[in-house]
Design a protein around this motif. Structure first.
Motif, PDB file in Angstrom:
ATOM      1  N   SER A 195     181.369  -8.231 -21.034  1.00 32.87           N
ATOM      2  CA  SER A 195     182.001  -9.402 -20.416  1.00 32.87           C
ATOM      3  C   SER A 195     181.234  -9.909 -19.207  1.00 32.87           C
ATOM      4  CB  SER A 195     183.436  -9.062 -20.001  1.00 32.87           C
ATOM      5  OG  SER A 195     183.456  -8.002 -19.055  1.00 32.87           O
ATOM      6  N   LYS A 196     180.298  -9.096 -18.667  1.00 30.73           N
ATOM      7  CA  LYS A 196     179.512  -9.490 -17.495  1.00 30.73           C
ATOM      8  C   LYS A 196     178.156 -10.086 -17.862  1.00 30.73           C
ATOM      9  CE  LYS A 196     182.521  -7.873 -14.498  1.00 30.73           C
ATOM     10  NZ  LYS A 196     183.256  -8.746 -13.553  1.00 30.73           N
ATOM     11  N   ILE A 197     177.814 -10.069 -19.129  1.00 25.83           N
ATOM     12  CA  ILE A 197     176.500 -10.547 -19.556  1.00 25.83           C
ATOM     13  C   ILE A 197     176.416 -12.064 -19.456  1.00 25.83           C
ATOM     14  CG2 ILE A 197     174.918 -10.718 -21.517  1.00 25.83           C
ATOM     15  CD1 ILE A 197     175.923  -8.012 -22.451  1.00 25.83           C
ATOM     16  N   GLN A 198     175.317 -12.538 -18.892  1.00 22.99           N
ATOM     17  CA  GLN A 198     175.088 -13.984 -18.797  1.00 22.99           C
ATOM     18  C   GLN A 198     174.157 -14.483 -19.889  1.00 22.99           C
ATOM     19  OE1 GLN A 198     173.906 -14.859 -14.649  1.00 22.99           O
ATOM     20  NE2 GLN A 198     175.854 -15.935 -14.490  1.00 22.99           N
ATOM     21  N   THR A 199     173.044 -13.779 -20.090  1.00 23.49           N
ATOM     22  CA  THR A 199     172.085 -14.205 -21.115  1.00 23.49           C
ATOM     23  C   THR A 199     171.600 -13.007 -21.916  1.00 23.49           C
ATOM     24  OG1 THR A 199     170.177 -14.010 -19.624  1.00 23.49           O
ATOM     25  CG2 THR A 199     171.265 -16.149 -19.732  1.00 23.49           C
ATOM     26  N   VAL A 200     171.277 -13.269 -23.175  1.00 26.11           N
ATOM     27  CA  VAL A 200     170.698 -12.262 -24.066  1.00 26.11           C
ATOM     28  C   VAL A 200     169.423 -12.859 -24.644  1.00 26.11           C
ATOM     29  CG1 VAL A 200     171.064 -10.746 -26.039  1.00 26.11           C
ATOM     30  CG2 VAL A 200     173.017 -11.477 -24.648  1.00 26.11           C
ATOM     31  N   GLU A 201     168.306 -12.178 -24.431  1.00 20.41           N
ATOM     32  CA  GLU A 201     167.020 -12.694 -24.909  1.00 20.41           C
ATOM     33  C   GLU A 201     166.351 -11.685 -25.823  1.00 20.41           C
ATOM     34  OE1 GLU A 201     164.694 -15.485 -21.979  1.00 20.41           O
ATOM     35  OE2 GLU A 201     165.264 -13.667 -20.910  1.00 20.41           O
ATOM     36  N   ILE A 202     165.641 -12.216 -26.804  1.00 23.72           N
ATOM     37  CA  ILE A 202     164.772 -11.386 -27.644  1.00 23.72           C
ATOM     38  C   ILE A 202     163.338 -11.764 -27.317  1.00 23.72           C
ATOM     39  CG2 ILE A 202     164.002 -10.923 -30.000  1.00 23.72           C
ATOM     40  CD1 ILE A 202     166.838 -11.153 -30.926  1.00 23.72           C
ATOM     41  N   LEU A 203     162.572 -10.801 -26.817  1.00 18.76           N
ATOM     42  CA  LEU A 203     161.199 -11.029 -26.393  1.00 18.76           C
ATOM     43  C   LEU A 203     160.249 -10.430 -27.428  1.00 18.76           C
ATOM     44  CD1 LEU A 203     161.644  -9.987 -22.639  1.00 18.76           C
ATOM     45  CD2 LEU A 203     161.946 -12.249 -23.658  1.00 18.76           C
ATOM     46  N   GLU A 204     159.268 -11.219 -27.832  1.00 18.93           N
ATOM     47  CA  GLU A 204     158.281 -10.760 -28.811  1.00 18.93           C
ATOM     48  C   GLU A 204     156.877 -11.045 -28.297  1.00 18.93           C
ATOM     49  OE1 GLU A 204     159.045 -11.584 -33.077  1.00 18.93           O
ATOM     50  OE2 GLU A 204     160.759 -12.745 -32.334  1.00 18.93           O
ATOM     51  N   SER A 205     156.149 -10.001 -27.988  1.00 18.96           N
ATOM     52  CA  SER A 205     154.751 -10.148 -27.616  1.00 18.96           C
ATOM     53  C   SER A 205     153.917 -10.224 -28.898  1.00 18.96           C
ATOM     54  CB  SER A 205     154.297  -8.958 -26.773  1.00 18.96           C
ATOM     55  OG  SER A 205     154.268  -7.779 -27.555  1.00 18.96           O
ATOM     56  N   PRO A 206     152.636 -10.591 -28.804  1.00 12.82           N
ATOM     57  CA  PRO A 206     151.798 -10.576 -30.010  1.00 12.82           C
ATOM     58  C   PRO A 206     151.766  -9.213 -30.697  1.00 12.82           C
ATOM     59  CG  PRO A 206     150.711 -11.778 -28.247  1.00 12.82           C
ATOM     60  CD  PRO A 206     151.934 -11.165 -27.647  1.00 12.82           C
ATOM     61  N   PHE A 207     151.808  -8.144 -29.905  1.00 13.27           N
ATOM     62  CA  PHE A 207     151.824  -6.796 -30.483  1.00 13.27           C
ATOM     63  C   PHE A 207     153.165  -6.516 -31.160  1.00 13.27           C
ATOM     64  CE2 PHE A 207     148.919  -6.686 -26.828  1.00 13.27           C
ATOM     65  CZ  PHE A 207     147.748  -6.325 -27.474  1.00 13.27           C
ATOM     66  N   ASP A 208     154.259  -7.051 -30.577  1.00 16.37           N
ATOM     67  CA  ASP A 208     155.567  -6.906 -31.212  1.00 16.37           C
ATOM     68  C   ASP A 208     155.581  -7.601 -32.576  1.00 16.37           C
ATOM     69  OD1 ASP A 208     156.944  -5.390 -29.279  1.00 16.37           O
ATOM     70  OD2 ASP A 208     157.325  -7.168 -28.064  1.00 16.37           O
ATOM     71  N   ARG A 209     155.074  -8.823 -32.608  1.00 16.53           N
ATOM     72  CA  ARG A 209     155.082  -9.573 -33.867  1.00 16.53           C
ATOM     73  C   ARG A 209     154.232  -8.872 -34.932  1.00 16.53           C
ATOM     74  NH1 ARG A 209     155.176 -14.043 -30.232  1.00 16.53           N
ATOM     75  NH2 ARG A 209     152.896 -14.170 -30.211  1.00 16.53           N
ATOM     76  N   ARG A 210     153.130  -8.289 -34.490  1.00 17.04           N
ATOM     77  CA  ARG A 210     152.263  -7.570 -35.431  1.00 17.04           C
ATOM     78  C   ARG A 210     152.982  -6.366 -36.029  1.00 17.04           C
ATOM     79  NH1 ARG A 210     146.398  -4.813 -33.910  1.00 17.04           N
ATOM     80  NH2 ARG A 210     145.965  -3.949 -35.991  1.00 17.04           N
ATOM     81  N   ASN A 211     153.829  -5.711 -35.234  1.00 18.54           N
ATOM     82  CA  ASN A 211     154.535  -4.513 -35.686  1.00 18.54           C
ATOM     83  C   ASN A 211     155.971  -4.796 -36.124  1.00 18.54           C
ATOM     84  OD1 ASN A 211     152.768  -1.931 -34.924  1.00 18.54           O
ATOM     85  ND2 ASN A 211     152.491  -3.444 -33.290  1.00 18.54           N
ATOM     86  N   LYS A 212     156.345  -6.078 -36.137  1.00 18.52           N
ATOM     87  CA  LYS A 212     157.707  -6.485 -36.501  1.00 18.52           C
ATOM     88  C   LYS A 212     158.739  -5.781 -35.612  1.00 18.52           C
ATOM     89  CE  LYS A 212     156.572  -7.628 -41.287  1.00 18.52           C
ATOM     90  NZ  LYS A 212     156.868  -7.397 -42.728  1.00 18.52           N
ATOM     91  N   MET A 213     158.485  -5.859 -34.316  1.00 24.87           N
ATOM     92  CA  MET A 213     159.368  -5.279 -33.316  1.00 24.87           C
ATOM     93  C   MET A 213     159.730  -6.341 -32.282  1.00 24.87           C
ATOM     94  SD  MET A 213     157.858  -1.457 -32.543  1.00 24.87           S
ATOM     95  CE  MET A 213     158.397  -0.070 -33.532  1.00 24.87           C
ATOM     96  N   ALA A 214     160.646  -5.995 -31.378  1.00 25.83           N
ATOM     97  CA  ALA A 214     161.047  -6.921 -30.327  1.00 25.83           C
ATOM     98  C   ALA A 214     161.703  -6.142 -29.197  1.00 25.83           C
ATOM     99  CB  ALA A 214     161.997  -7.978 -30.871  1.00 25.83           C
ATOM    100  N   THR A 215     161.856  -6.831 -28.053  1.00 23.27           N
ATOM    101  CA  THR A 215     162.549  -6.273 -26.900  1.00 23.27           C
ATOM    102  C   THR A 215     163.811  -7.073 -26.657  1.00 23.27           C
ATOM    103  OG1 THR A 215     160.506  -5.499 -25.848  1.00 23.27           O
ATOM    104  CG2 THR A 215     162.409  -5.833 -24.413  1.00 23.27           C
ATOM    105  N   LEU A 216     164.932  -6.373 -26.486  1.00 23.22           N
ATOM    106  CA  LEU A 216     166.207  -7.035 -26.184  1.00 23.22           C
ATOM    107  C   LEU A 216     166.440  -6.949 -24.683  1.00 23.22           C
ATOM    108  CD1 LEU A 216     168.776  -8.327 -27.514  1.00 23.22           C
ATOM    109  CD2 LEU A 216     169.835  -6.079 -27.239  1.00 23.22           C
ATOM    110  N   ASP A 217     166.531  -8.103 -24.028  1.00 26.48           N
ATOM    111  CA  ASP A 217     166.665  -8.166 -22.575  1.00 26.48           C
ATOM    112  C   ASP A 217     168.027  -8.756 -22.220  1.00 26.48           C
ATOM    113  OD1 ASP A 217     166.179  -8.080 -19.897  1.00 26.48           O
ATOM    114  OD2 ASP A 217     164.714  -9.707 -19.859  1.00 26.48           O
ATOM    115  N   ILE A 218     168.815  -7.991 -21.456  1.00 27.33           N
ATOM    116  CA  ILE A 218     170.150  -8.405 -21.033  1.00 27.33           C
ATOM    117  C   ILE A 218     170.107  -8.803 -19.557  1.00 27.33           C
ATOM    118  CG2 ILE A 218     172.548  -7.677 -20.738  1.00 27.33           C
ATOM    119  CD1 ILE A 218     171.704  -7.846 -23.639  1.00 27.33           C
TER     120      ILE A 218
END
Length: 307
Positions: A244-267
């Motif tokens: 209930s305190k969360i303002q934004t939810v982002e999915i971050l993908e660096s070039p290395f993330d995209r290459r490995n089909k991964m991502a970072t979830l930032d709250i």
């Protein structure tokens, strides 16, 4: 005395304060060792001073829950009081370092929306428990925030294949250091002793061990009320945020993330400090990251945001 240059020079000579080695007559490695020793001594001195400051600041620390707020008191030379409205708390953080592990203790801090200033001092209050025994953390947190039930937190680790990416980052750093040493060794009048290369080689298996432990120590947990994230091989930290305190939810993908089909979830929350540990889950499988984001977004749509 300091204004009398002659007297000051005599005192310095008598106490040999400036009895430092002649850096023009020593090798680069010897200079690095000496500078490292001096830096380590300064670091230890600053750590001891910070411990003394903490003892004075948190002397007789007490905190109690009064309805919908917390009341804290502390201080040796000057007494400090703080009132913390529970609804302003955006994030709870449990920290440990090697000394904490040795003494079986933890530190619990918070982040608040807009900050909470202590009464008549202007100091931002961030501590719920500067020092608390490990076996008391669970009951303490359940009193402060009943929705955070540490005993039922079932951590889900990041994908095991992430250790390869962590290892590659470490090896890249080692290769940069090695390239610098090679460049220095090629310069005239500079020599690199053999033990420097031994240390570099020893860093490779150390990087392998670190990457394996990184995956074992990094994980997350989510339910209908909270999302949690833990990380840290030597300095462990756990961050807890109510959805209930969360303002934004982002999915971050660096070039290395995209290459490995991964991502970072930032709250992000209203009181989030990006320089401190918060809910930022790296090396997630891409599908899992989007699934977590969709779940959080659904819960946010169903929940009224309360500052």
């Amino acid at each position: 005395i300091a204004q009398n240059k002659a007297m000051f020079a005599i005192l310095l000579d008598y106490f040999e304060v400036l009895n430092l080695p002649n850096f023009s007559d020593i090798s680069l490695i010897e200079g690095i060792v000496i500078v490292s020793i001096i830096g380590l001594a300064m670091f230890v001195f600053l750590q001891l001073m910070s411990i003394l400051w903490a003892l004075m600041k948190f002397y007789d620390f007490k905190i109690e829950k009064q309805g919908d707020r917390l009341q804290a008191h502390m201080g040796l030379l000057s007494k400090v009081a703080a009132t913390i409205p529970l609804k302003k708390i955006q994030l709870y953080r449990i920290s440990e370092n090697p000394l904490h592990k040795y003494f079986k203790a933890r530190t619990i801090t918070i982040e608040t929306a807009g900050g909470v200033n202590t009464d008549k001092s202007g100091i931002v209050m961030r501590w719920l428990a500067p020092y608390i025994s490990t076996n008391k953390v669970k009951s303490f947190m359940e009193v402060i925030e009943p929705k955070i039930k540490l005993g039922s937190v079932d951590w889900k680790l990041i994908p095991s294949r992430a250790w390869k990416r962590v290892l590659k980052r470490s090896l890249f750093t080692i290769s940069i250091v090695s390239a610098i040493l090679v460049g220095v060794a090629s310069l005239p009048f500079f020599t690199i002793k053999i033990y420097a290369w031994v240390i570099i080689m020893a860093m490779i298996p150390a990087a392998f061990i670190y990457s394996k432990n990184y995956v074992k120590k990094t994980g997350y947990y989510i339910n209908d009320d909270i999302i949690c994230f833990k990380s840290g091989v030597w300095f462990g930290k756990q961050s807890f945020v109510k959805i209930s305190k969360i303002q934004t939810v982002e999915i971050l993908e660096s070039p290395f993330d995209r290459r490995n089909k991964m991502a970072t979830l930032d709250i992000d929350t209203a009181g989030s400090n990006p320089l401190l540990h918060h809910v930022k889950i790296p090396y997630l499988e891409l599908a899992d990251a989007y699934q977590l984001k969709a779940f959080i977004q659904k819960r946010l749509d169903e929940t009224e945001f309360n500052w």
